[in-house]
Design a protein around this motif. Sequence first.
Motif, mmCIF file in Angstrom:
data_model
loop_
_atom_site.group_PDB
_atom_site.id
_atom_site.type_symbol
_atom_site.label_atom_id
_atom_site.label_comp_id
_atom_site.label_asym_id
_atom_site.label_seq_id
_atom_site.Cartn_x
_atom_site.Cartn_y
_atom_site.Cartn_z
ATOM 1 N N MET A 1 4.656 34.283 -21.405
ATOM 2 C CA MET A 1 5.418 33.514 -21.792
ATOM 3 C C MET A 1 5.521 33.290 -22.669
ATOM 4 S SD MET A 1 6.833 30.140 -19.380
ATOM 5 C CE MET A 1 8.425 29.603 -19.376
ATOM 6 N N ILE A 2 7.139 33.523 -23.481
ATOM 7 C CA ILE A 2 7.493 33.352 -24.938
ATOM 8 C C ILE A 2 7.952 31.637 -25.076
ATOM 9 C CG2 ILE A 2 9.397 33.670 -26.592
ATOM 10 C CD1 ILE A 2 9.834 36.221 -25.115
ATOM 11 N N PRO A 3 6.865 30.710 -25.833
ATOM 12 C CA PRO A 3 7.502 29.616 -26.146
ATOM 13 C C PRO A 3 8.878 29.557 -26.419
ATOM 14 C CG PRO A 3 6.857 30.977 -27.621
ATOM 15 C CD PRO A 3 6.239 31.829 -26.997
ATOM 16 N N ASP A 4 9.435 28.409 -26.089
ATOM 17 C CA ASP A 4 11.096 28.133 -26.487
ATOM 18 C C ASP A 4 11.127 28.159 -28.293
ATOM 19 O OD1 ASP A 4 11.724 27.371 -24.487
ATOM 20 O OD2 ASP A 4 11.472 24.963 -24.625
ATOM 21 N N PRO A 5 12.071 28.732 -28.635
ATOM 22 C CA PRO A 5 12.475 29.363 -30.137
ATOM 23 C C PRO A 5 12.982 27.911 -31.340
ATOM 24 C CG PRO A 5 14.502 30.281 -28.487
ATOM 25 C CD PRO A 5 13.579 29.467 -28.229
ATOM 26 N N THR A 6 12.278 27.294 -32.343
ATOM 27 C CA THR A 6 12.540 26.776 -32.736
ATOM 28 C C THR A 6 14.143 26.271 -33.475
ATOM 29 O OG1 THR A 6 11.835 27.423 -34.990
ATOM 30 C CG2 THR A 6 10.041 26.471 -34.113
ATOM 31 N N GLY A 7 14.585 25.769 -33.611
ATOM 32 C CA GLY A 7 15.706 25.363 -34.437
ATOM 33 C C GLY A 7 16.067 26.426 -35.775
ATOM 34 N N PRO A 8 15.029 26.456 -36.815
ATOM 35 C CA PRO A 8 14.923 27.573 -38.024
ATOM 36 C C PRO A 8 15.085 28.872 -37.122
ATOM 37 C CG PRO A 8 13.518 26.157 -38.487
ATOM 38 C CD PRO A 8 13.697 25.606 -37.116
ATOM 39 N N GLN A 9 14.260 29.776 -35.848
ATOM 40 C CA GLN A 9 14.111 30.852 -35.603
ATOM 41 C C GLN A 9 15.500 31.000 -35.261
ATOM 42 O OE1 GLN A 9 10.621 30.313 -33.014
ATOM 43 N NE2 GLN A 9 10.229 31.891 -33.672
ATOM 44 N N LEU A 10 15.948 30.065 -34.145
ATOM 45 C CA LEU A 10 17.967 29.873 -33.519
ATOM 46 C C LEU A 10 18.549 30.220 -34.682
ATOM 47 C CD1 LEU A 10 17.202 27.344 -31.013
ATOM 48 C CD2 LEU A 10 17.692 30.543 -30.850
ATOM 49 N N ASP A 11 18.381 29.692 -35.896
ATOM 50 C CA ASP A 11 19.788 29.974 -37.028
ATOM 51 C C ASP A 11 19.604 31.453 -38.037
ATOM 52 O OD1 ASP A 11 20.117 27.117 -36.217
ATOM 53 O OD2 ASP A 11 19.408 26.303 -37.871
ATOM 54 N N THR A 12 17.950 30.736 -38.122
ATOM 55 C CA THR A 12 18.050 32.753 -38.512
ATOM 56 C C THR A 12 18.743 34.155 -37.599
ATOM 57 O OG1 THR A 12 16.205 31.537 -40.007
ATOM 58 C CG2 THR A 12 16.343 34.382 -39.332
ATOM 59 N N ALA A 13 18.143 34.248 -36.408
ATOM 60 C CA ALA A 13 18.241 35.258 -35.360
ATOM 61 C C ALA A 13 20.137 35.120 -35.632
ATOM 62 C CB ALA A 13 18.147 34.695 -33.858
ATOM 63 N N ALA A 14 20.709 33.838 -34.898
ATOM 64 C CA ALA A 14 21.856 33.496 -35.248
ATOM 65 C C ALA A 14 22.504 34.094 -36.158
ATOM 66 C CB ALA A 14 22.224 32.489 -34.378
ATOM 67 N N ARG A 15 22.372 33.484 -37.517
ATOM 68 C CA ARG A 15 22.441 34.545 -38.674
ATOM 69 C C ARG A 15 22.608 35.194 -39.481
ATOM 70 N NH1 ARG A 15 20.328 29.707 -41.231
ATOM 71 N NH2 ARG A 15 18.396 30.913 -41.548
ATOM 72 N N THR A 16 21.323 36.442 -38.321
ATOM 73 C CA THR A 16 20.961 37.790 -38.275
ATOM 74 C C THR A 16 22.232 38.420 -37.299
ATOM 75 O OG1 THR A 16 18.388 37.841 -38.797
ATOM 76 C CG2 THR A 16 19.388 39.904 -37.624
ATOM 77 N N PHE A 17 22.112 38.586 -36.225
ATOM 78 C CA PHE A 17 23.429 38.727 -35.212
ATOM 79 C C PHE A 17 24.396 39.055 -36.034
ATOM 80 C CE2 PHE A 17 19.782 38.056 -32.165
ATOM 81 C CZ PHE A 17 19.726 39.492 -31.403
ATOM 82 N N ALA A 18 25.027 37.849 -36.579
ATOM 83 C CA ALA A 18 26.100 37.595 -36.579
ATOM 84 C C ALA A 18 26.241 38.878 -38.166
ATOM 85 C CB ALA A 18 26.276 36.028 -37.305
ATOM 86 N N LEU A 19 25.188 39.044 -39.121
ATOM 87 C CA LEU A 19 25.186 39.796 -40.005
ATOM 88 C C LEU A 19 25.729 41.364 -39.502
ATOM 89 C CD1 LEU A 19 25.029 40.482 -42.635
ATOM 90 C CD2 LEU A 19 22.713 40.747 -42.457
ATOM 91 N N LEU A 20 25.006 41.255 -37.850
ATOM 92 C CA LEU A 20 25.126 42.954 -37.320
ATOM 93 C C LEU A 20 26.233 43.146 -35.920
ATOM 94 C CD1 LEU A 20 21.228 42.766 -36.498
ATOM 95 C CD2 LEU A 20 22.461 44.831 -38.455
ATOM 96 N N SER A 21 26.776 42.017 -36.382
ATOM 97 C CA SER A 21 28.353 42.238 -35.105
ATOM 98 C C SER A 21 29.306 42.594 -35.971
ATOM 99 C CB SER A 21 28.657 40.861 -35.036
ATOM 100 O OG SER A 21 29.391 40.284 -36.127
#
Length: 125
Positions: A1-21
Motif C-alpha cells: 500500500m502506498i502511503p498518503d502523499p505529503t503536502g510537499p509531494q502533492l505540490d511538486t507533483a501538481a507543478r510537474t503535471f502543470a508543466l507537462l500539461s
Amino acid sequence: MIPDPTGPQLDTAARTFALLSAPVRLHLVALASEGEYDVGTLSERVGVSIATASQHLSKLRLAGVVSSRRDGRRQIYTVDDPHVITMVEQIFEHIAPDGTLAPDPPMPLRQMLTQSESRPSDGSR
C-alpha cells in the motif's frame, strides 16, 4: 500500500503535471525520453521555432524533467530520470493514437479469483 502523499509531494507533483500539461512540452519530453537531441532537431520534430523550443526546454530543465549538456556549440537535451521515462511511456500506452483512452488491461487471474470467492453463491452454476 502506498502511503498518503505529503503536502510537499502533492505540490511538486501538481507543478510537474502543470508543466507537462502543454502539448509542446509533453512532446519535447517524450522525444527527449527516447534519446539525446539538439534543440534544432527537437524544434523541427515538434513543429515549433527554435526559440520556442528553447524556452520550453529551459523550463523543463529548471524543473529537473530534462537534462542538458553542451556539445561544442550545440545544447543536447535528454531525459535521464527513469521515473519520468516510465511516466511518459505509461501515458502514451494508455492513450491510443486517435486520442481515445486505451482499454484497461485484463484483470489478473488472481484478482479475478479473489473477487469470485468473495461473491455470495446462489448455488446456480
